[in-house]
Design an enzyme around this catalytic site. Sequence first.
Site, PDB file in Angstrom:
ATOM      1  N   ASP A   1     -10.158  -9.699 -16.479  1.00  0.00           N
ATOM      2  CA  ASP A   1     -10.287 -10.818 -17.419  1.00  0.00           C
ATOM      3  C   ASP A   1      -8.929 -11.126 -18.046  1.00  0.00           C
ATOM      4  OD1 ASP A   1     -10.942 -12.688 -19.335  1.00  0.00           O
ATOM      5  OD2 ASP A   1     -12.623 -11.565 -20.153  1.00  0.00           O
TER       6      ASP A   1
ATOM      7  N   HIS B   1       0.820  -1.215   0.000  1.00  0.00           N
ATOM      8  CA  HIS B   1       0.000   0.000   0.000  1.00  0.00           C
ATOM      9  C   HIS B   1       0.851   1.260   0.000  1.00  0.00           C
ATOM     10  CE1 HIS B   1      -3.536   2.340   0.216  1.00  0.00           C
ATOM     11  NE2 HIS B   1      -4.243   1.598   1.031  1.00  0.00           N
TER      12      HIS B   1
END
Length: 468
Positions: free
Chosen positions: A399, A174
Amino acid sequence: MQRSWDDEEVVDPASVDCLYDEENWKQAISLIKPISPTPNHMLYLSNLDDQKFLRFSIKYVHVFKKCVPINLLKHSLSRLLVHYYPLAGRLKTHRDDDDKLQVECNGEGAVFAEASMDMSAQQFLHLSHKPSNTWRRKLLFSVDAPTFVDTPPLVVQVTKLRCGGMILCTAINHCLCDGIGTSQFLHAWAHLTVKPTDSVPITPFHSRHMFKRIRSPSSHLPLLHPAFTKHVRNQTIKDDFCSLDQYLRSQPLVPASLTYTTSNIISLKSQCVPSLKCTTFEVLASHTWRSWAKSLDLEPSLEVKLLFSMNIRNKMVPHIPKGYYANGFVLACAKTSVNQLVNENLYHVVKLVQEAKSSINDNRVNDILALLEDKNVKTDLTSSLVISQWSKLGLERLDFGEGTPLHMGPLTSDIYCLFLPVVGDPNATRVLVSLPKSVVSKFEYYMNKFLVSSNVGVKESGENGEFV
Protein backbone atom coordinates in the site's frame (compact mmCIF):
# COMPACT_ATOMS: atom_id res chain seq x y z
CA MET A 1 -14.29 -13.30 -8.87
CA GLN A 2 -15.55 -9.75 -8.33
CA ARG A 3 -13.94 -6.91 -10.26
CA SER A 4 -14.17 -3.12 -10.05
CA TRP A 5 -15.94 -0.88 -12.54
CA ASP A 6 -18.32 -3.59 -13.77
CA ASP A 7 -19.98 -1.12 -16.14
CA GLU A 8 -16.78 -0.60 -18.12
CA GLU A 9 -15.96 -2.30 -21.36
CA VAL A 10 -14.03 -5.57 -21.18
CA VAL A 11 -11.81 -6.92 -23.88
CA ASP A 12 -11.04 -10.18 -25.52
CA PRO A 13 -7.54 -11.33 -24.47
CA ALA A 14 -6.81 -12.10 -28.11
CA SER A 15 -7.19 -8.42 -28.95
CA VAL A 16 -4.86 -7.12 -26.25
CA ASP A 17 -2.26 -5.94 -28.77
CA CYS A 18 -4.68 -3.37 -30.17
CA LEU A 19 -4.73 -1.60 -26.81
CA TYR A 20 -1.13 -0.56 -27.27
CA ASP A 21 -0.51 2.26 -29.72
CA GLU A 22 3.04 1.54 -30.87
CA GLU A 23 3.30 4.83 -32.73
CA ASN A 24 2.39 6.98 -29.73
CA TRP A 25 3.96 4.80 -27.08
CA LYS A 26 6.47 6.74 -25.02
CA GLN A 27 8.45 6.03 -21.87
CA ALA A 28 10.22 8.65 -19.77
CA ILE A 29 13.36 7.11 -18.30
CA SER A 30 15.43 8.35 -15.37
CA LEU A 31 18.01 7.04 -12.92
CA ILE A 32 17.07 7.22 -9.25
CA LYS A 33 20.18 7.54 -7.10
CA PRO A 34 20.41 7.29 -3.32
CA ILE A 35 19.52 10.66 -1.81
CA SER A 36 22.67 10.70 0.34
CA PRO A 37 26.15 9.07 0.07
CA THR A 38 26.30 5.28 0.42
CA PRO A 39 29.16 2.79 0.95
CA ASN A 40 31.38 2.43 -2.10
CA HIS A 41 32.82 -1.07 -2.25
CA MET A 42 32.57 -4.48 -3.90
CA LEU A 43 29.93 -6.64 -2.27
CA TYR A 44 30.64 -10.36 -2.04
CA LEU A 45 27.88 -12.70 -3.22
CA SER A 46 27.61 -16.06 -1.47
CA ASN A 47 27.40 -19.37 -3.30
CA LEU A 48 23.65 -19.27 -2.67
CA ASP A 49 23.41 -15.90 -4.43
CA ASP A 50 25.76 -16.72 -7.26
CA GLN A 51 24.00 -19.69 -8.80
CA LYS A 52 23.38 -19.75 -12.54
CA PHE A 53 19.84 -20.81 -11.64
CA LEU A 54 19.26 -17.34 -10.13
CA ARG A 55 20.61 -15.18 -12.92
CA PHE A 56 17.35 -13.47 -13.72
CA SER A 57 15.16 -10.73 -12.27
CA ILE A 58 12.03 -11.37 -10.21
CA LYS A 59 9.33 -9.39 -12.00
CA TYR A 60 6.18 -8.36 -10.16
CA VAL A 61 3.03 -6.62 -11.44
CA HIS A 62 0.78 -4.67 -9.08
CA VAL A 63 -2.40 -2.94 -10.29
CA PHE A 64 -3.76 -0.09 -8.18
CA LYS A 65 -7.11 1.70 -8.41
CA LYS A 66 -5.49 5.11 -7.99
CA CYS A 67 -2.11 6.36 -9.16
CA VAL A 68 0.39 7.60 -6.58
CA PRO A 69 2.15 10.87 -7.55
CA ILE A 70 5.27 9.96 -9.51
CA ASN A 71 7.49 12.52 -7.78
CA LEU A 72 6.50 11.03 -4.42
CA LEU A 73 7.44 7.51 -5.58
CA LYS A 74 10.78 8.75 -6.90
CA HIS A 75 11.62 10.63 -3.73
CA SER A 76 10.80 7.72 -1.43
CA LEU A 77 12.76 5.34 -3.67
CA SER A 78 15.75 7.68 -3.52
CA ARG A 79 15.57 7.64 0.27
CA LEU A 80 15.13 3.86 0.35
CA LEU A 81 18.20 3.23 -1.82
CA VAL A 82 20.36 4.73 0.93
CA HIS A 83 19.52 1.60 2.95
CA TYR A 84 19.28 -0.80 0.00
CA TYR A 85 22.32 0.61 -1.77
CA PRO A 86 23.37 -2.62 -3.56
CA LEU A 87 20.24 -2.26 -5.71
CA ALA A 88 21.66 1.07 -6.91
CA GLY A 89 24.93 -0.59 -7.88
CA ARG A 90 25.94 -2.85 -10.76
CA LEU A 91 26.86 -6.52 -11.10
CA LYS A 92 30.47 -7.24 -12.01
CA THR A 93 32.48 -10.37 -12.61
CA HIS A 94 35.31 -11.06 -10.20
CA ARG A 95 38.71 -9.94 -11.41
CA ASP A 96 40.18 -13.40 -10.74
CA ASP A 97 37.18 -15.46 -11.85
CA ASP A 98 34.91 -14.52 -14.76
CA ASP A 99 32.32 -17.01 -13.50
CA LYS A 100 31.99 -15.36 -10.07
CA LEU A 101 29.66 -12.38 -9.63
CA GLN A 102 29.87 -9.53 -7.16
CA VAL A 103 28.15 -6.18 -6.78
CA GLU A 104 29.94 -2.90 -7.32
CA CYS A 105 28.15 -0.62 -4.86
CA ASN A 106 28.67 2.69 -6.65
CA GLY A 107 25.34 4.51 -6.29
CA GLU A 108 24.83 4.56 -10.05
CA GLY A 109 21.10 4.30 -9.52
CA ALA A 110 17.97 2.30 -10.26
CA VAL A 111 16.13 2.64 -13.58
CA PHE A 112 12.72 4.32 -13.26
CA ALA A 113 10.40 4.44 -16.28
CA GLU A 114 7.10 6.29 -16.66
CA ALA A 115 4.47 5.43 -19.25
CA SER A 116 0.75 5.71 -19.90
CA MET A 117 -1.72 3.33 -21.46
CA ASP A 118 -5.15 3.79 -23.02
CA MET A 119 -6.59 1.01 -20.89
CA SER A 120 -8.63 0.89 -17.72
CA ALA A 121 -7.82 -1.18 -14.68
CA GLN A 122 -10.98 -3.18 -15.36
CA GLN A 123 -9.72 -4.14 -18.79
CA PHE A 124 -6.37 -5.18 -17.42
CA LEU A 125 -7.96 -7.21 -14.64
CA HIS A 126 -9.90 -9.09 -17.29
CA LEU A 127 -6.57 -10.26 -18.69
CA SER A 128 -4.47 -10.45 -15.56
CA HIS A 129 -4.83 -14.12 -14.63
CA LYS A 130 -2.99 -15.27 -17.71
CA PRO A 131 0.16 -13.19 -18.22
CA SER A 132 0.98 -12.29 -21.81
CA ASN A 133 4.38 -11.79 -23.42
CA THR A 134 2.97 -8.48 -24.66
CA TRP A 135 3.14 -7.20 -21.09
CA ARG A 136 6.91 -7.59 -20.99
CA ARG A 137 7.38 -5.12 -23.83
CA LYS A 138 4.96 -2.52 -22.49
CA LEU A 139 4.86 -2.73 -18.72
CA LEU A 140 8.59 -2.92 -18.00
CA PHE A 141 11.29 -0.83 -19.62
CA SER A 142 13.78 -3.03 -21.45
CA VAL A 143 17.31 -1.92 -20.64
CA ASP A 144 19.62 -2.08 -23.63
CA ALA A 145 22.28 -4.29 -22.05
CA PRO A 146 24.39 -6.93 -23.80
CA THR A 147 24.10 -9.46 -20.96
CA PHE A 148 22.22 -10.10 -17.75
CA VAL A 149 25.29 -8.97 -15.78
CA ASP A 150 25.10 -5.54 -17.43
CA THR A 151 21.43 -5.02 -16.50
CA PRO A 152 20.83 -2.75 -13.47
CA PRO A 153 19.72 -4.76 -10.41
CA LEU A 154 16.53 -2.71 -10.02
CA VAL A 155 14.22 -1.59 -12.83
CA VAL A 156 10.85 0.02 -12.10
CA GLN A 157 8.06 1.19 -14.37
CA VAL A 158 4.89 3.03 -13.42
CA THR A 159 2.21 2.94 -16.12
CA LYS A 160 -0.69 5.35 -15.70
CA LEU A 161 -4.11 4.09 -16.78
CA ARG A 162 -6.92 6.14 -18.29
CA CYS A 163 -9.16 5.46 -15.28
CA GLY A 164 -6.70 7.14 -12.92
CA GLY A 165 -5.14 3.88 -11.77
CA MET A 166 -1.61 2.62 -12.24
CA ILE A 167 0.35 -0.52 -12.93
CA LEU A 168 3.57 -0.82 -10.95
CA CYS A 169 6.07 -3.25 -12.40
CA THR A 170 9.33 -4.05 -10.63
CA ALA A 171 12.28 -6.19 -11.68
CA ILE A 172 14.69 -7.07 -8.87
CA ASN A 173 17.84 -9.07 -9.52
CA HIS A 174 17.50 -12.53 -7.94
CA CYS A 175 21.25 -12.74 -7.29
CA LEU A 176 20.87 -9.96 -4.72
CA CYS A 177 17.85 -11.27 -2.83
CA ASP A 178 15.07 -13.83 -2.66
CA GLY A 179 11.30 -13.45 -2.45
CA ILE A 180 11.44 -12.51 1.24
CA GLY A 181 13.95 -9.80 0.35
CA THR A 182 11.89 -8.43 -2.53
CA SER A 183 8.83 -8.22 -0.29
CA GLN A 184 10.87 -6.53 2.44
CA PHE A 185 12.12 -3.95 -0.07
CA LEU A 186 8.73 -3.22 -1.64
CA HIS A 187 6.99 -2.85 1.72
CA ALA A 188 9.78 -0.51 2.89
CA TRP A 189 9.30 1.58 -0.27
CA ALA A 190 5.56 1.77 0.36
CA HIS A 191 6.19 2.69 4.02
CA LEU A 192 8.50 5.60 3.14
CA THR A 193 6.02 6.79 0.51
CA VAL A 194 3.20 6.94 3.05
CA LYS A 195 5.37 8.15 5.96
CA PRO A 196 8.26 10.15 4.44
CA THR A 197 9.72 11.14 7.82
CA ASP A 198 9.97 7.56 9.12
CA SER A 199 12.93 5.23 8.82
CA VAL A 200 12.75 1.82 7.15
CA PRO A 201 10.73 -0.78 9.14
CA ILE A 202 13.54 -3.35 8.91
CA THR A 203 17.20 -2.39 8.55
CA PRO A 204 18.68 -4.55 5.78
CA PHE A 205 21.79 -6.60 6.59
CA HIS A 206 23.90 -6.87 3.43
CA SER A 207 26.98 -8.89 4.40
CA ARG A 208 27.07 -12.43 3.02
CA HIS A 209 30.37 -13.47 4.60
CA MET A 210 28.67 -15.78 7.07
CA PHE A 211 28.26 -18.12 4.10
CA LYS A 212 31.73 -17.63 2.68
CA ARG A 213 33.38 -20.40 4.66
CA ILE A 214 30.89 -22.36 6.71
CA ARG A 215 33.26 -25.20 7.51
CA SER A 216 36.91 -25.99 7.10
CA PRO A 217 37.87 -27.62 3.80
CA SER A 218 37.60 -31.39 3.96
CA SER A 219 39.34 -34.05 1.95
CA HIS A 220 36.16 -34.82 0.03
CA LEU A 221 32.99 -33.07 -1.01
CA PRO A 222 29.65 -34.22 0.43
CA LEU A 223 27.35 -36.43 -1.57
CA LEU A 224 25.49 -34.63 -4.33
CA HIS A 225 22.24 -33.18 -3.05
CA PRO A 226 19.31 -34.47 -5.19
CA ALA A 227 18.35 -30.91 -6.26
CA PHE A 228 21.64 -30.64 -8.12
CA THR A 229 23.50 -32.37 -10.88
CA LYS A 230 27.11 -32.16 -12.02
CA HIS A 231 27.68 -31.14 -15.59
CA VAL A 232 30.35 -33.11 -17.39
CA ARG A 233 31.77 -31.70 -20.60
CA ASN A 234 30.69 -33.53 -23.74
CA GLN A 235 28.13 -35.48 -21.74
CA THR A 236 25.31 -36.73 -23.97
CA ILE A 237 21.69 -37.06 -22.94
CA LYS A 238 20.64 -40.70 -22.78
CA ASP A 239 17.09 -40.29 -24.02
CA ASP A 240 14.41 -37.73 -24.75
CA PHE A 241 12.91 -37.88 -21.29
CA CYS A 242 16.21 -36.75 -19.75
CA SER A 243 15.74 -33.45 -21.58
CA LEU A 244 12.16 -32.77 -20.48
CA ASP A 245 13.12 -29.24 -19.40
CA GLN A 246 14.71 -28.57 -22.78
CA TYR A 247 11.65 -29.98 -24.53
CA LEU A 248 9.31 -27.67 -22.61
CA ARG A 249 11.48 -24.63 -23.26
CA SER A 250 11.67 -25.36 -26.98
CA GLN A 251 7.99 -24.62 -27.68
CA PRO A 252 5.38 -21.97 -26.94
CA LEU A 253 3.87 -22.42 -23.52
CA VAL A 254 0.33 -21.53 -22.43
CA PRO A 255 -0.39 -20.52 -18.81
CA ALA A 256 -2.89 -22.43 -16.73
CA SER A 257 -4.36 -20.51 -13.79
CA LEU A 258 -6.38 -22.24 -11.06
CA THR A 259 -7.58 -20.82 -7.75
CA TYR A 260 -8.20 -22.89 -4.62
CA THR A 261 -10.13 -21.68 -1.60
CA THR A 262 -9.94 -22.93 1.97
CA SER A 263 -12.79 -25.38 1.39
CA ASN A 264 -11.04 -26.69 -1.73
CA ILE A 265 -7.86 -27.32 0.24
CA ILE A 266 -9.78 -29.10 3.00
CA SER A 267 -11.35 -31.30 0.35
CA LEU A 268 -7.94 -32.00 -1.15
CA LYS A 269 -6.50 -32.94 2.24
CA SER A 270 -9.34 -35.43 2.64
CA GLN A 271 -7.83 -37.32 -0.30
CA CYS A 272 -4.89 -38.27 1.94
CA VAL A 273 -5.85 -41.69 3.16
CA PRO A 274 -5.03 -42.55 5.90
CA SER A 275 -5.51 -39.12 7.44
CA LEU A 276 -2.34 -37.01 7.39
CA LYS A 277 -1.61 -33.72 9.09
CA CYS A 278 -0.13 -31.44 6.46
CA THR A 279 0.10 -27.81 5.40
CA THR A 280 -1.68 -26.19 2.48
CA PHE A 281 1.61 -25.91 0.62
CA GLU A 282 2.49 -29.58 1.16
CA VAL A 283 -0.79 -30.95 -0.15
CA LEU A 284 -1.21 -28.45 -3.01
CA ALA A 285 2.40 -28.88 -4.15
CA SER A 286 2.01 -32.67 -4.10
CA HIS A 287 -1.24 -32.50 -6.04
CA THR A 288 0.22 -30.07 -8.60
CA TRP A 289 3.27 -32.27 -9.10
CA ARG A 290 1.07 -35.34 -9.74
CA SER A 291 -1.21 -33.44 -12.14
CA TRP A 292 1.81 -32.04 -14.00
CA ALA A 293 3.27 -35.53 -14.49
CA LYS A 294 -0.08 -37.01 -15.54
CA SER A 295 -0.78 -34.29 -18.09
CA LEU A 296 2.65 -34.68 -19.74
CA ASP A 297 2.12 -38.44 -20.13
CA LEU A 298 5.68 -39.25 -19.05
CA GLU A 299 7.46 -42.58 -19.23
CA PRO A 300 6.46 -44.57 -16.08
CA SER A 301 10.06 -45.47 -15.22
CA LEU A 302 11.33 -41.88 -15.46
CA GLU A 303 12.52 -40.35 -12.18
CA VAL A 304 10.92 -36.95 -11.66
CA LYS A 305 11.65 -34.33 -9.04
CA LEU A 306 9.77 -31.59 -7.24
CA LEU A 307 12.00 -28.65 -6.30
CA PHE A 308 10.79 -25.95 -3.95
CA SER A 309 12.47 -23.21 -1.95
CA MET A 310 13.02 -23.51 1.81
CA ASN A 311 13.75 -20.47 3.93
CA ILE A 312 16.90 -21.18 5.99
CA ARG A 313 17.02 -17.96 8.02
CA ASN A 314 16.00 -19.80 11.20
CA LYS A 315 17.66 -23.10 10.37
CA MET A 316 21.28 -21.99 10.55
CA VAL A 317 23.42 -22.14 13.69
CA PRO A 318 23.80 -19.37 14.64
CA HIS A 319 20.66 -17.84 13.10
CA ILE A 320 21.00 -15.44 10.22
CA PRO A 321 20.67 -11.80 11.40
CA LYS A 322 17.29 -10.09 11.15
CA GLY A 323 16.90 -8.20 7.89
CA TYR A 324 19.44 -10.41 6.08
CA TYR A 325 19.17 -9.10 2.55
CA ALA A 326 20.34 -11.81 0.22
CA ASN A 327 19.22 -15.27 -0.86
CA GLY A 328 18.35 -17.06 2.35
CA PHE A 329 16.91 -20.23 0.85
CA VAL A 330 17.93 -23.56 -0.61
CA LEU A 331 15.96 -25.93 -2.80
CA ALA A 332 14.37 -28.92 -1.15
CA CYS A 333 13.87 -31.92 -3.42
CA ALA A 334 11.31 -34.72 -3.46
CA LYS A 335 11.83 -37.42 -6.06
CA THR A 336 10.18 -40.63 -7.23
CA SER A 337 9.32 -42.48 -10.40
CA VAL A 338 6.44 -41.30 -12.57
CA ASN A 339 4.71 -44.64 -11.95
CA GLN A 340 4.72 -44.18 -8.19
CA LEU A 341 3.90 -40.49 -8.39
CA VAL A 342 0.73 -40.90 -10.45
CA ASN A 343 -0.50 -44.22 -9.05
CA GLU A 344 0.17 -43.93 -5.33
CA ASN A 345 -2.32 -42.30 -2.98
CA LEU A 346 -1.80 -38.55 -2.42
CA TYR A 347 -0.79 -39.46 1.14
CA HIS A 348 2.48 -40.99 -0.09
CA VAL A 349 3.34 -37.98 -2.25
CA VAL A 350 2.73 -35.57 0.62
CA LYS A 351 5.04 -37.70 2.77
CA LEU A 352 7.77 -37.30 0.14
CA VAL A 353 7.37 -33.52 0.28
CA GLN A 354 7.43 -33.51 4.08
CA GLU A 355 10.59 -35.63 4.13
CA ALA A 356 12.23 -33.25 1.66
CA LYS A 357 11.38 -30.32 3.94
CA SER A 358 12.64 -32.01 7.10
CA SER A 359 15.97 -32.86 5.42
CA ILE A 360 16.92 -29.19 5.21
CA ASN A 361 18.94 -28.31 8.30
CA ASP A 362 22.21 -26.58 9.19
CA ASN A 363 24.36 -29.52 8.07
CA ARG A 364 22.53 -29.92 4.76
CA VAL A 365 22.92 -26.21 3.99
CA ASN A 366 26.65 -26.47 4.73
CA ASP A 367 26.88 -29.42 2.34
CA ILE A 368 25.09 -27.45 -0.39
CA LEU A 369 27.42 -24.47 0.08
CA ALA A 370 30.40 -26.78 -0.25
CA LEU A 371 28.94 -28.42 -3.36
CA LEU A 372 28.44 -25.04 -5.00
CA GLU A 373 32.17 -24.34 -4.78
CA ASP A 374 32.29 -26.62 -7.82
CA LYS A 375 31.03 -24.49 -10.71
CA ASN A 376 30.10 -27.65 -12.64
CA VAL A 377 27.36 -28.32 -10.08
CA LYS A 378 24.04 -26.83 -11.10
CA THR A 379 20.34 -27.12 -10.32
CA ASP A 380 18.86 -30.24 -11.89
CA LEU A 381 16.01 -29.16 -14.16
CA THR A 382 16.09 -32.07 -16.57
CA SER A 383 12.88 -33.68 -15.29
CA SER A 384 11.80 -31.38 -12.48
CA LEU A 385 8.85 -29.22 -11.57
CA VAL A 386 10.00 -26.11 -9.70
CA ILE A 387 7.49 -24.43 -7.39
CA SER A 388 8.03 -20.94 -5.99
CA GLN A 389 5.65 -19.82 -3.27
CA TRP A 390 4.68 -16.15 -3.48
CA SER A 391 1.42 -16.61 -1.61
CA LYS A 392 2.94 -16.02 1.85
CA LEU A 393 5.11 -12.98 1.07
CA GLY A 394 2.43 -10.39 1.76
CA LEU A 395 2.82 -8.86 -1.71
CA GLU A 396 -0.95 -8.47 -2.06
CA ARG A 397 -0.95 -6.09 0.94
CA LEU A 398 1.39 -3.52 -0.60
CA ASP A 399 0.00 0.00 0.00
CA PHE A 400 1.62 3.22 -1.24
CA GLY A 401 -1.11 5.35 0.30
CA GLU A 402 -3.94 4.81 -2.18
CA GLY A 403 -5.04 1.35 -1.07
CA THR A 404 -3.90 -2.21 -1.59
CA PRO A 405 -3.64 -3.61 -5.12
CA LEU A 406 -6.54 -4.87 -7.19
CA HIS A 407 -4.18 -7.49 -8.62
CA MET A 408 -0.77 -8.90 -7.84
CA GLY A 409 1.11 -11.42 -9.98
CA PRO A 410 4.12 -12.09 -12.20
CA LEU A 411 4.93 -10.06 -15.28
CA THR A 412 5.23 -13.17 -17.43
CA SER A 413 4.37 -16.82 -17.05
CA ASP A 414 7.36 -19.13 -17.01
CA ILE A 415 8.05 -22.84 -17.03
CA TYR A 416 8.27 -22.70 -13.23
CA CYS A 417 5.12 -23.02 -11.15
CA LEU A 418 4.04 -20.13 -8.93
CA PHE A 419 1.74 -20.25 -5.90
CA LEU A 420 0.22 -16.77 -5.85
CA PRO A 421 -1.88 -14.81 -3.36
CA VAL A 422 -5.49 -14.03 -4.16
CA VAL A 423 -6.49 -10.42 -3.58
CA GLY A 424 -9.45 -10.33 -1.20
CA ASP A 425 -9.02 -13.88 0.10
CA PRO A 426 -5.89 -14.32 2.24
CA ASN A 427 -6.52 -18.05 2.64
CA ALA A 428 -6.83 -18.83 -1.08
CA THR A 429 -3.98 -19.80 -3.40
CA ARG A 430 -3.71 -19.37 -7.15
CA VAL A 431 -1.61 -21.92 -9.02
CA LEU A 432 0.02 -20.60 -12.18
CA VAL A 433 2.09 -22.83 -14.44
CA SER A 434 2.82 -22.78 -18.17
CA LEU A 435 2.60 -25.91 -20.27
CA PRO A 436 2.39 -26.84 -23.96
CA LYS A 437 -1.04 -25.83 -25.25
CA SER A 438 -1.91 -29.45 -26.06
CA VAL A 439 -1.74 -30.52 -22.39
CA VAL A 440 -3.21 -27.50 -20.56
CA SER A 441 -6.77 -28.87 -20.59
CA LYS A 442 -5.53 -32.22 -19.26
CA PHE A 443 -3.60 -30.48 -16.49
CA GLU A 444 -6.67 -28.48 -15.48
CA TYR A 445 -8.78 -31.64 -15.53
CA TYR A 446 -6.41 -33.52 -13.20
CA MET A 447 -6.03 -30.48 -10.93
CA ASN A 448 -9.79 -30.22 -10.41
CA LYS A 449 -10.93 -33.83 -10.65
CA PHE A 450 -10.88 -34.18 -6.86
CA LEU A 451 -13.34 -31.29 -6.49
CA VAL A 452 -15.95 -33.05 -8.61
CA SER A 453 -15.44 -36.42 -6.94
CA SER A 454 -15.83 -34.87 -3.48
CA ASN A 455 -19.05 -33.04 -4.48
CA VAL A 456 -17.56 -29.63 -3.71
CA GLY A 457 -19.21 -26.81 -5.63
CA VAL A 458 -17.14 -25.82 -8.63
CA LYS A 459 -17.59 -22.70 -10.66
CA GLU A 460 -15.55 -22.07 -13.76
CA SER A 461 -14.97 -18.44 -14.70
CA GLY A 462 -14.76 -18.31 -18.47
CA GLU A 463 -11.52 -18.52 -20.37
CA ASN A 464 -9.44 -18.06 -17.25
CA GLY A 465 -10.01 -21.70 -16.40
CA GLU A 466 -10.40 -20.75 -12.74
CA PHE A 467 -12.30 -22.64 -10.11
CA VAL A 468 -13.44 -20.93 -6.98
